[in-house]
Design an enzyme around this catalytic site. Structure first.
Site, PDB file in Angstrom:
ATOM      1  N   GLU A   1      -5.458  -8.076  -1.793  1.00 11.78           N
ATOM      2  CA  GLU A   1      -5.406  -8.186  -0.121  1.00 11.78           C
ATOM      3  C   GLU A   1      -4.510  -7.350   0.243  1.00 11.78           C
ATOM      4  O   GLU A   1      -3.456  -6.802  -0.316  1.00 11.78           O
ATOM      5  CB  GLU A   1      -4.844  -9.719   0.313  1.00 11.78           C
ATOM      6  CG  GLU A   1      -4.702 -10.034   1.821  1.00 11.78           C
ATOM      7  CD  GLU A   1      -3.275  -9.887   2.196  1.00 11.78           C
ATOM      8  OE1 GLU A   1      -2.923 -10.270   3.241  1.00 11.78           O
ATOM      9  OE2 GLU A   1      -2.354  -9.533   1.342  1.00 11.78           O
TER      10      GLU A   1
ATOM     11  N   CYS B   1       0.837  -1.135   0.078  1.00 13.43           N
ATOM     12  CA  CYS B   1       0.106   0.110   0.077  1.00 13.43           C
ATOM     13  C   CYS B   1       1.030   1.335  -0.039  1.00 13.43           C
ATOM     14  O   CYS B   1       1.540   1.595   1.005  1.00 13.43           O
ATOM     15  CB  CYS B   1      -1.022   0.023   1.175  1.00 13.43           C
ATOM     16  SG  CYS B   1      -1.890   1.431   1.341  1.00 13.43           S
TER      17      CYS B   1
ATOM     18  N   ARG C   1      -7.339  -9.090   7.665  1.00 16.70           N
ATOM     19  CA  ARG C   1      -6.899  -8.650   6.413  1.00 16.70           C
ATOM     20  C   ARG C   1      -7.891  -7.867   5.535  1.00 16.70           C
ATOM     21  O   ARG C   1      -9.130  -8.334   5.772  1.00 16.70           O
ATOM     22  CB  ARG C   1      -6.197  -9.605   5.641  1.00 16.70           C
ATOM     23  CG  ARG C   1      -4.635  -9.817   6.404  1.00 16.70           C
ATOM     24  CD  ARG C   1      -3.672  -8.600   6.292  1.00 16.70           C
ATOM     25  NE  ARG C   1      -2.510  -9.007   6.544  1.00 16.70           N
ATOM     26  CZ  ARG C   1      -2.021  -8.859   7.743  1.00 16.70           C
ATOM     27  NH1 ARG C   1      -2.827  -8.689   8.733  1.00 16.70           N
ATOM     28  NH2 ARG C   1      -0.842  -9.185   8.111  1.00 16.70           N
TER      29      ARG C   1
END
Length: 462
Positions: free
Chosen positions: A117, A79, A170
């Site tokens: 994910e 991310c 998650r």
């Protein structure tokens, strides 16, 4: 003659192959995988017969598209923050981030299903902008995707469905290509909810993980100093329970639980001597005040305990303690982690998330040791024939801490296909995915995964 696989998948930021484990267990065939870390790529190759070493930024950009046609795109992507100054700029706003490279693949290849994910915080308030950019870009490319996060942890899933006693929340982002707008007007909901499917029963680590038998493994023994730290805090726990029982007996009330706020020995001063600087954050003020009040109430017992174990000589992080084990009677009966924030204790009903070798969980009871790397692999749903070659345990722990849980991926993909079954059935590949995921597949990846890994290890090819 080999039969055609029900679907083809690509595995981006592949790690050691948690996504591959779930997707192959559904019958999928990998046509491309990429992983930048050489050690993780080597483990991936040992088990899945494909060397993924490479860089997605070099394989998918404005000038190159080396990612082949596929039906399912899976990625446990890093991310990276997107610039808030570029709102409404679509894909341009993600340029310079790894998510932009994923979007380039999606834009060119248009897979039927996207399965992403990331860490729980991606859907938190600090990353609201990044979340919105991801959802808006996928929607703009013709994908049906919920704007609310799907959060799930393997400890919420029954063992017979691939669950594990492993608390690892998650965020999953799942999307289905729907260019015709078949489901327009039907608001997509998250495919899973962050709630237990197991019921109220507790996990049994010894049998459900399972843990190795007593005395069979001790790859990273606790040091003498670590045992001294745990022994000291174990005695503190027992002292506190004794004090609480005496107090309950005198007052005729129930025994109160041990304090759940972080304990800081360095903050144990009498309330009449407590001095908190004005610039101290509110959260810290609260903890300092609570520690002072606790110490003042039990000063004699605490001073005696500190002197007996020379607690002031402990490293700063070992003078801190986090009790999250509710009614457990002793620290040595808990699951523990040696964290920078202190020694954290939890009930021995499940294990906290794998994060790093320095924080590998310590199991108490008869074992009194850290988890082995094999037990850590079981936490992530990998079978015992999954190999890490001759690499160090430290590398193995690190890779597992960065991986995805196989059972969680399995469950999320199955629920996604179930949600968007009507869209998928409008295409041939979609119908094959529905057949392989909802009809032909067993209830759990555990039923087939060991044989899937064995076949991949021996074939050396997809």
């Amino acid at each position: 003659m080999t039969s055609e696989p029900p679907f083809r998948y690509v595995d981006l930021f592949a790690g050691i192959g948690g996504f591959a484990a779930a997707l192959r267990s559904f019958g999928g065939a990998g046509v491309y995988s990429v992983e930048k870390d050489p050690a993780a790529a080597r483990v991936y190759e040992l088990n899945w017969g494909r060397d993924p070493l490479g860089d997605l930024t070099e394989d998918a950009n404005d000038n190159v598209m080396r990612v082949p046609e596929h039906d399912v795109l899976a990625a446990g992507f890093p991310c990276q923050p997107f610039s808030k100054s570029g709102a409404q700029r679509g894909m341009d706003e993600t340029r310079g981030t790894l998510f932009w490279n994923i979007l380039k693949v999606i834009e060119v290849r248009r897979p039927a299903i996207i399965l992403l994910e990331n860490v729980r915080n991606l859907a938190g308030p600090r990353h609201l902008h990044e979340w919105q950019v991801i959802i808006e870009n996928l929607t703009a490319l013709g994908y049906r995707v919920a704007d609310q996060p799907a959060v799930f942890s393997p400890h919420l899933l029954p063992l017979e469905m691939g669950g594990r006693p492993h608390v690892r929340e998650r965020v999953f982002i799942t999307a289905t290509y729907d260019p015709s707008g078949l489901m327009d007007g039907v608001e997509p909901v998250p495919v899973v909810e962050n709630r237990s499917l197991r019921g109220p029963e507790e996990w049994d680590l010894a049998s459900d993980l399972p843990l190795e038998p007593v005395g069979c493994v001790d790859e990273r023994p606790l040091t003498r100093t670590e045992r001294l730290w745990i022994d000291a805090w174990d005695e503190w726990v027992r002292i506190m329970w004794a004090l609480h029982r005496d107090e309950a007996r005198r007052s005729g009330t129930r025994v109160s639980p041990l304090p759940g706020f972080p304990l800081w020995v360095d903050a144990w001063v009498r309330t009449d001597a407590l001095c908190i600087p004005e610039e101290t954050p509110a959260w810290k003020r609260t903890f300092l005040r609570k520690n002072s009040e606790l110490y003042t109430k039990h000063q004699e017992a605490f001073d005696d305990w500190i002197e007996r174990h020379d607690v002031r000589a402990f490293p700063p992080s070992r003078r801190k303690f986090e009790w999250q084990a509710q009614g457990t009677s002793a620290l040595w009966e808990c699951v523990m982690q040696m964290r920078p924030s202190g020694i954290r204790a939890k009930r021995a009903t499940h294990l906290p998330a794998l994060v790093a070798i320095a924080q590998t969980s310590i199991v108490g009871g008869e074992r009194k040791r850290r988890l082995s790397w094999r037990e850590a692999a079981r936490m992530q749903g990998l079978p015992d024939n999954f190999t890490f070659g001759d690499q160090s345990p430290a590398a193995t722990y690190r890779q597992l801490g960065n991986g995805v849980n196989v059972g969680a991926v399995w469950h999320v993909l199955r629920e996604h296909v179930r949600r968007d079954e009507a869209i998928l059935k409008t295409t041939e590949v979609g119908r094959r995915i529905v057949q392989s995921v909802l009809i032909d597949a067993p209830k759990s990846p555990d039923d087939v995964l060991a044989s899937v890994v064995a076949k991949a290890q021996t074939s050396g090819r997809d």
